[in-house]
Design an enzyme around this catalytic site. Structure first.
Site, PDB file in Angstrom:
ATOM      1  N   ARG A 187     -13.887  -0.485   4.006  1.00 26.48           N
ATOM      2  CA  ARG A 187     -12.636  -1.238   3.899  1.00 26.48           C
ATOM      3  C   ARG A 187     -11.763  -0.692   2.778  1.00 26.48           C
ATOM      4  O   ARG A 187     -12.155   0.175   2.025  1.00 26.48           O
ATOM      5  CB  ARG A 187     -12.922  -2.735   3.636  1.00 26.48           C
ATOM      6  CG  ARG A 187     -13.399  -3.550   4.835  1.00 26.48           C
ATOM      7  CD  ARG A 187     -12.381  -3.692   5.943  1.00 26.48           C
ATOM      8  NE  ARG A 187     -11.011  -3.882   5.499  1.00 26.48           N
ATOM      9  CZ  ARG A 187     -10.485  -5.043   5.159  1.00 26.48           C
ATOM     10  NH1 ARG A 187     -11.203  -6.137   5.178  1.00 26.48           N
ATOM     11  NH2 ARG A 187      -9.228  -5.119   4.786  1.00 26.48           N
ATOM     12  N   GLY A 188     -10.574  -1.274   2.695  1.00 27.00           N
ATOM     13  CA  GLY A 188      -9.638  -0.866   1.650  1.00 27.00           C
ATOM     14  C   GLY A 188      -8.537  -0.002   2.250  1.00 27.00           C
ATOM     15  O   GLY A 188      -8.641   0.435   3.398  1.00 27.00           O
ATOM     16  N   ASN A 189      -7.483   0.214   1.481  1.00 30.68           N
ATOM     17  CA  ASN A 189      -6.388   1.046   2.000  1.00 30.68           C
ATOM     18  C   ASN A 189      -6.829   2.516   2.013  1.00 30.68           C
ATOM     19  O   ASN A 189      -7.937   2.849   1.594  1.00 30.68           O
ATOM     20  CB  ASN A 189      -5.099   0.812   1.211  1.00 30.68           C
ATOM     21  CG  ASN A 189      -5.237   1.175  -0.257  1.00 30.68           C
ATOM     22  OD1 ASN A 189      -5.898   2.154  -0.595  1.00 30.68           O
ATOM     23  ND2 ASN A 189      -4.623   0.397  -1.118  1.00 30.68           N
ATOM     24  N   LYS A 195       0.726  -0.276  15.582  1.00 27.70           N
ATOM     25  CA  LYS A 195      -0.593  -0.732  16.045  1.00 27.70           C
ATOM     26  C   LYS A 195      -1.083  -1.966  15.301  1.00 27.70           C
ATOM     27  O   LYS A 195      -1.987  -2.632  15.771  1.00 27.70           O
ATOM     28  CB  LYS A 195      -1.624   0.403  15.997  1.00 27.70           C
ATOM     29  CG  LYS A 195      -2.271   0.692  14.693  1.00 27.70           C
ATOM     30  CD  LYS A 195      -3.535   1.515  14.943  1.00 27.70           C
ATOM     31  CE  LYS A 195      -4.086   2.059  13.648  1.00 27.70           C
ATOM     32  NZ  LYS A 195      -5.355   2.730  13.838  1.00 27.70           N
ATOM     33  N   ASP A 196      -0.467  -2.275  14.152  1.00 30.88           N
ATOM     34  CA  ASP A 196      -0.849  -3.492  13.428  1.00 30.88           C
ATOM     35  C   ASP A 196      -0.043  -4.708  13.882  1.00 30.88           C
ATOM     36  O   ASP A 196      -0.287  -5.816  13.423  1.00 30.88           O
ATOM     37  CB  ASP A 196      -0.647  -3.294  11.919  1.00 30.88           C
ATOM     38  CG  ASP A 196      -1.611  -2.275  11.342  1.00 30.88           C
ATOM     39  OD1 ASP A 196      -2.740  -2.176  11.857  1.00 30.88           O
ATOM     40  OD2 ASP A 196      -1.226  -1.577  10.381  1.00 30.88           O
ATOM     41  N   ARG A 244     -10.327   4.341   0.649  1.00 35.34           N
ATOM     42  CA  ARG A 244     -11.304   4.940   1.566  1.00 35.34           C
ATOM     43  C   ARG A 244     -11.613   6.379   1.209  1.00 35.34           C
ATOM     44  O   ARG A 244     -12.758   6.807   1.245  1.00 35.34           O
ATOM     45  CB  ARG A 244     -10.779   4.902   2.996  1.00 35.34           C
ATOM     46  CG  ARG A 244     -10.775   3.512   3.540  1.00 35.34           C
ATOM     47  CD  ARG A 244     -10.256   3.512   4.942  1.00 35.34           C
ATOM     48  NE  ARG A 244      -9.893   2.154   5.270  1.00 35.34           N
ATOM     49  CZ  ARG A 244      -9.907   1.665   6.489  1.00 35.34           C
ATOM     50  NH1 ARG A 244     -10.239   2.431   7.490  1.00 35.34           N
ATOM     51  NH2 ARG A 244      -9.584   0.424   6.696  1.00 35.34           N
ATOM     52  N   SER A 264       0.841  -1.195   0.000  1.00 36.31           N
ATOM     53  CA  SER A 264       0.000   0.000   0.000  1.00 36.31           C
ATOM     54  C   SER A 264       0.881   1.252   0.000  1.00 36.31           C
ATOM     55  O   SER A 264       2.037   1.209   0.436  1.00 36.31           O
ATOM     56  CB  SER A 264      -0.922   0.011   1.225  1.00 36.31           C
ATOM     57  OG  SER A 264      -0.183   0.323   2.386  1.00 36.31           O
ATOM     58  N   ARG A 287     -13.131  -0.054  17.845  1.00 41.13           N
ATOM     59  CA  ARG A 287     -12.685   0.868  18.891  1.00 41.13           C
ATOM     60  C   ARG A 287     -13.242   2.272  18.639  1.00 41.13           C
ATOM     61  O   ARG A 287     -13.769   2.920  19.553  1.00 41.13           O
ATOM     62  CB  ARG A 287     -11.142   0.917  18.885  1.00 41.13           C
ATOM     63  CG  ARG A 287     -10.532   1.989  19.766  1.00 41.13           C
ATOM     64  CD  ARG A 287      -9.024   2.042  19.587  1.00 41.13           C
ATOM     65  NE  ARG A 287      -8.633   2.395  18.229  1.00 41.13           N
ATOM     66  CZ  ARG A 287      -8.625   3.632  17.739  1.00 41.13           C
ATOM     67  NH1 ARG A 287      -8.948   4.641  18.507  1.00 41.13           N
ATOM     68  NH2 ARG A 287      -8.265   3.865  16.481  1.00 41.13           N
ATOM     69  N   ARG A 288     -13.126   2.731  17.391  1.00 38.70           N
ATOM     70  CA  ARG A 288     -13.643   4.069  17.084  1.00 38.70           C
ATOM     71  C   ARG A 288     -15.162   4.099  17.166  1.00 38.70           C
ATOM     72  O   ARG A 288     -15.744   5.005  17.775  1.00 38.70           O
ATOM     73  CB  ARG A 288     -13.198   4.484  15.672  1.00 38.70           C
ATOM     74  CG  ARG A 288     -11.700   4.754  15.598  1.00 38.70           C
ATOM     75  CD  ARG A 288     -11.222   4.981  14.178  1.00 38.70           C
ATOM     76  NE  ARG A 288      -9.779   5.229  14.161  1.00 38.70           N
ATOM     77  CZ  ARG A 288      -8.971   4.846  13.190  1.00 38.70           C
ATOM     78  NH1 ARG A 288      -9.444   4.197  12.135  1.00 38.70           N
ATOM     79  NH2 ARG A 288      -7.682   5.099  13.263  1.00 38.70           N
ATOM     80  N   CYS A 304      -6.687  -6.509  17.263  1.00 42.96           N
ATOM     81  CA  CYS A 304      -7.198  -5.270  16.673  1.00 42.96           C
ATOM     82  C   CYS A 304      -8.704  -5.351  16.515  1.00 42.96           C
ATOM     83  O   CYS A 304      -9.345  -4.431  16.064  1.00 42.96           O
ATOM     84  CB  CYS A 304      -6.523  -4.974  15.344  1.00 42.96           C
ATOM     85  SG  CYS A 304      -6.781  -6.237  14.112  1.00 42.96           S
TER      86      CYS A 304
HETATM   87  C1  DPM Z   1      -5.739  -1.342  13.259  1.00 42.31           C
HETATM   88  C2  DPM Z   1      -6.963  -0.647  13.224  1.00 42.31           C
HETATM   89  C3  DPM Z   1      -6.980   0.084  12.029  1.00 42.31           C
HETATM   90  C4  DPM Z   1      -5.729  -0.181  11.354  1.00 42.31           C
HETATM   91  C5  DPM Z   1      -8.033  -0.720  14.288  1.00 42.31           C
HETATM   92  C6  DPM Z   1      -8.122   0.524  15.157  1.00 42.31           C
HETATM   93  C7  DPM Z   1      -8.073   0.970  11.566  1.00 42.31           C
HETATM   94  C8  DPM Z   1      -9.098   0.276  10.752  1.00 42.31           C
HETATM   95  C9  DPM Z   1     -10.137   1.239  10.234  1.00 42.31           C
HETATM   96  C10 DPM Z   1      -5.247  -2.235  14.304  1.00 42.31           C
HETATM   97  N1  DPM Z   1      -5.040  -1.077  12.114  1.00 42.31           N
HETATM   98  O1  DPM Z   1      -7.393   1.519  15.012  1.00 42.31           O
HETATM   99  O2  DPM Z   1      -8.992   0.540  16.055  1.00 42.31           O
HETATM  100  O3  DPM Z   1     -10.022   2.448  10.366  1.00 42.31           O
HETATM  101  O4  DPM Z   1     -11.090   0.764   9.635  1.00 42.31           O
HETATM  102  C11 DPM Z   1      -4.005   1.296  10.240  1.00 42.31           C
HETATM  103  C12 DPM Z   1      -3.876   2.683   9.951  1.00 42.31           C
HETATM  104  C13 DPM Z   1      -2.560   3.056  10.343  1.00 42.31           C
HETATM  105  C14 DPM Z   1      -1.944   1.912  10.837  1.00 42.31           C
HETATM  106  C15 DPM Z   1      -4.895   3.542   9.355  1.00 42.31           C
HETATM  107  C16 DPM Z   1      -5.808   4.220  10.362  1.00 42.31           C
HETATM  108  C17 DPM Z   1      -1.848   4.409  10.209  1.00 42.31           C
HETATM  109  C18 DPM Z   1      -1.562   5.137  11.505  1.00 42.31           C
HETATM  110  C19 DPM Z   1      -0.534   4.599  12.466  1.00 42.31           C
HETATM  111  C20 DPM Z   1      -5.208   0.380  10.039  1.00 42.31           C
HETATM  112  N2  DPM Z   1      -2.824   0.864  10.728  1.00 42.31           N
HETATM  113  O5  DPM Z   1      -5.954   3.792  11.504  1.00 42.31           O
HETATM  114  O6  DPM Z   1      -6.422   5.238   9.967  1.00 42.31           O
HETATM  115  O7  DPM Z   1       0.674   4.458  12.176  1.00 42.31           O
HETATM  116  O8  DPM Z   1      -0.925   4.379  13.600  1.00 42.31           O
END
Ligand code: DPM
Length: 349
Positions: free
Chosen positions: A154-156, A85-86, A160, A15, A136-137, A249
């Site tokens: 969904r999607g990168n 966070k991933d 989105r 991505s 979570r959100r 997650c």
């Molecule tokens: C994880 C979540 C999401 C990502 C769950 C959460 C968001 C999924 C969504 C564990 N990984 O945050 O509650 O929004 O549908 C992800 C993003 C980043 C890392 C994108 C984002 C970038 C920011 C960073 C996807 N993983 O959260 O908007 O470095 O923390």
């Protein structure tokens, strides 16, 4: 490995965000060690491939990391850059986090549909659809904005944003991490920053973590130069909190943390899917002043490294104790119910 004129292979998802992050880490390392050649090896992970199922339903904790970790294990790559966070709180056997880089703004933010007349969630009309796949959100925001509707997206990040701006699209706004938006160069699209009082962030959000093989001392040495101490302490506390709660997650667990001169403190909570049930709390751990500790202990042979280790275990303790506090306040049934419901959730369109 990392000797004169040597080559290091760096694994990354494909991505745009993942590539930006990986290239950023390579550029920092290249400055320190200009003689090393870095080769980028990209691959798709389950999280990138399975796009028709809600993230929380896939039921795999290492959604965005597994394929990359297999490549690490097979020595096809030497290190992998992740959004921390991933990265699951328990790594596969033989893998370690070689570096945690300085955290960016860990908050979430609201991005409104292009041309929207609104600039914050509170102003949106009742029934407006907010796109997020993060339980979570949605759990925290449902509680604070009961008039809004939350729907999976969904999607990168590029996909989105396209879905949001589509004139026939259903979404009035989406919620994303500030760090991701900023790395993509979209900061001017942020309409509202969400404070912990309305939406606490995910464990590790905003920080990059570099994973490598435990025994690869040269790569570990190289990566350690990127370590950011305050971020390390905060994310150690946050990750130990999540580890005890066993939330991947896919469950609504959120935190906010800070390091002070005296020590570290962590706020955290767990929510039911609809946000109506929750437990939250706060915990602090005081570090012994490291200079004092160094003075007092140097003559009994305790090194600065040991003091650093004590501080790290203090951060770990801070997270663990907070998790235990929440468990004593009834976190477990809430998490259990959230896990069961997230697996039963309706498929995403
Ligand atoms: C994880 C979540 C999401 C990502 C769950 C959460 C968001 C999924 C969504 C564990 N990984 O945050 O509650 O929004 O549908 C992800 C993003 C980043 C890392 C994108 C984002 C970038 C920011 C960073 C996807 N993983 O959260 O908007 O470095 O923390």
């Amino acid at each position: 490995m990392a000797g004169e004129g040597s080559l290091l292979r760096v694994g990354s998802r494909k991505s745009e965000l993942a590539l930006i992050q990986t290239k950023y880490v390579i550029s920092l390392l290249q400055k320190i060690r200009p003689e090393i050649q870095f080769e980028l090896v990209t691959m798709a992970t389950t999280g990138d491939k399975v796009l028709d199922v809600a993230l929380s339903k896939i039921g795999e904790k290492s959604l965005f990391t597994k394929e990359l970790e297999i490549a690490l294990e097979k020595k096809e790559v030497d290190f992998v850059v992740h959004s921390l966070k991933d990265l699951p709180t328990i790594l596969p056997e033989g893998m370690v986090i070689g570096s945690v880089l300085e955290r960016e703004d860990p908050r979430d933010a609201v991005v409104m549909k292009q041309g929207s007349a609104f600039s914050c969630l509170a102003d949106l009309p009742p029934g407006a659809v907010i796109g997020t796949s993060s339980l979570r959100r949605s759990a925290q925001l449902k509680l604070n904005f009961p008039q809004l509707k939350f729907q999976d997206i969904r999607g990168n990040l590029n996909t989105r944003l396209r879905k949001l701006d589509d004139k026939d699209g259903v979404y009035a706004a989406i919620i994303l991490a500030v760090a991701g938006i900023s790395r993509m160069g979209w900061i001017d699209r942020i309409s509202e920053y969400l404070e912990p009082s309305s939406c606490m962030h995910a464990v590790g959000q905003g920080a990059l973590g570099v994973e490598c093989r435990e025994g690869d001392v040269e790569t570990l040495n190289l990566l350690s130069s990127l370590h950011h101490r305050e971020t390390v302490l905060r994310t150690v506390a946050e990750r130990s909190f999540l580890r005890v709660l066993e939330g991947g997650c896919s469950v609504p667990v959120a935190v906010t943390s800070r390091v002070t001169e005296a020590g570290i403190s962590l706020d955290g909570g767990v929510w039911s899917i609809d946000g109506t049930k929750s437990v939250s709390g706060t915990n602090s751990v005081v570090f012994k002043n490291s200079t004092d500790a160094l003075k007092q202990r140097s003559y009994v042979g305790i090194s600065a490294n040991q003091i650093e280790a004590e501080i790290l275990s203090g951060a770990e303790l801070c997270g663990r104790e907070l998790a235990e506090l929440l468990i004593s306040k009834g976190a477990e049934p809430i998490l259990k119910e959230a896990k069961a419901q997230s697996v039963m959730a309706e498929p995403v369109k």
